[in-house]
Design an enzyme around this catalytic site. Sequence first.
Site, PDB file in Angstrom:
ATOM      1  N   GLU A  64       0.676  -1.093   0.000  1.00  0.00           N
ATOM      2  CA  GLU A  64       0.049   0.003   0.018  1.00  0.00           C
ATOM      3  C   GLU A  64       0.916   1.275  -0.015  1.00  0.00           C
ATOM      4  O   GLU A  64       2.099   1.189   0.645  1.00  0.00           O
ATOM      5  CB  GLU A  64      -0.989   0.001   1.196  1.00  0.00           C
ATOM      6  N   SER A  65       0.597   2.201  -0.728  1.00  0.00           N
ATOM      7  CA  SER A  65       1.049   3.447  -0.820  1.00  0.00           C
ATOM      8  C   SER A  65       2.506   3.452  -1.234  1.00  0.00           C
ATOM      9  O   SER A  65       2.936   2.871  -2.455  1.00  0.00           O
ATOM     10  CB  SER A  65       1.100   4.254   0.476  1.00  0.00           C
TER      11      SER A  65
END
Length: 574
Positions: free
Chosen positions: A229-230
């Site tokens: 994520e990210s």
Amino acid sequence: MFILSILTLCLAALISALPQLGGLLPGSDPEVTLDYGTFRGNRAFSGVSSFLGMPFAKAGRLENPTLISAADKLSGIQDAANYGKACPQQELIALNQELGGLLGAVEQVAFAPVSQQGEDCLTINVQIPEGGGFELGSSASLGSEATAVQGLIYQGARLVQRSVEMGQPIVFVSANYRVNAFGGLASQEITDAGVSNLHLKDQRTAMEWIQNYIEIFGGDKSRVTLFGESAGSMSIATHMVLNDGNPDGLFHAAIMASGGIGKFRDYHHKQPTFDFMASCTGCGTGDKLGCLRSVDYNKFYNCVQQIPNFFTYSSTSVPWYPRPDGKYLVDSPHRLLREGKVANIPYIIGDMKDEGTLFSVVPQLNITDDADFQSFWKQNFFQDLTPEQIQAFTSLYSQDPADGSPYDTGDANAIGPQCKRVASSVGDYTFEAGRRDLLNYTYALRQGSQKTYTYQQQQSLYLLSQLPGGLLANLTNLPVLGSFHVSDVVLNSFGLVPAALSKNTLNLMSTYIAFVNSQDPNNHGLEGLPEWPTWDPEGKAMFKYQESGPVIIKDDYREEQMEFVNRNADTYVY
């Protein structure tokens, strides 16, 4: 699956379980013996054996990691019941008092300070069904690059439990890696010493550990799915173009949440950050790198805290992204993608509906008109571009709040005259454009033979206020954030909001697990979900997660803006 972190990030590895689990000893506390030590874990979660904080590599400060092996034999039974230290973090709260109460609830849940930090942090966690398992990620921190709240966020046990319920058991692996200046410094000195992109090298070393040891835990090393994520998602996209796009058998599929192909200038661009660290620590003369390696830890750490983070006017233009060094990462990921040097693996990639809001609350305080908006992009992202080039980009974003983010809210939630415009442009440039770039080029390269899926998630803040104990009640006071970055991984992906209360949690976990086991998210066994088509440039099918029930939409929003950035990628690099 891997869970990584860059902005707020998470990197992990999800691994299909073998039919039978081997190597674990029966008893109240599970034990496993590897060639370098015996580890005793815990069964804190029903039906899940967890082995936490196991070392996977060794590295001195600003040194390349070395994979641990039998030569590093540990004596006695090692305690693997608790997470190891988090790698040193760039704390967010102390630097962002101007946020006041507006983001207090978000900071409390997603960016809480990490208490147990240290440089001896390259540890890995494996969570398995009591019979089989799968995954890898960042576990002991959450907030600046590698982040997770211990035992709460990036906790893989609930994913493992859900996989068993589905009859599709996985093994979850999460790993710490170095972040901020400890893992992302870039300069001539760093490049000459061959120690650039240490965050990527730590992650790659964790993947090597999986290949060496995961079968002992019951995982199938030929079916490793990276999950991030990210920053973790951006890291995975970067791993896909490393080594001319050859994964070397380290991973076989990917799930990327909020992060795609980056457009990065090389290491020269971040020389000032290295120079600042050298000057701040008293290493400004002589052998600067050697001095930084040996300077007192607290001095080094305190200097890191003085560098702007993504909750400042700099927004997502932080200095810790991967940087081309001509050798390990030979060029910007976007150029390697265009050269066809990208892994031919199935993948899922998606974004939150309002990716940019979280990173725009502080910048908008200083952006009141179009001139300020242009200046923001000039100062933070495009320092070398002409005013005409800046305006060619900024003019694509309407000053009408109804067109901005949070989307579909009309004139509401505009806490400043340019706030929703800033949020829209930051979200598109940092996250959405890189997602579309990867989808378009991998389709063109393989003519649709590479299985790719994309999604958007819409968050329900009202639902979160109904949770027992009122932990997330204040989130309903944050309509200015909409379906904001990181809310998926904090609330849904790891089951913090139980599946019984949230369709997003149930559907995210189930489709991810199905993809890990069959490379098709449709094999989830749930009723009422639409068929999730693979992505292609004509249909542009996008799976939309929402609490009212998922639907298929067309991935054609803000095409003009994102096509401009991707078409002119060599110009709009940062």
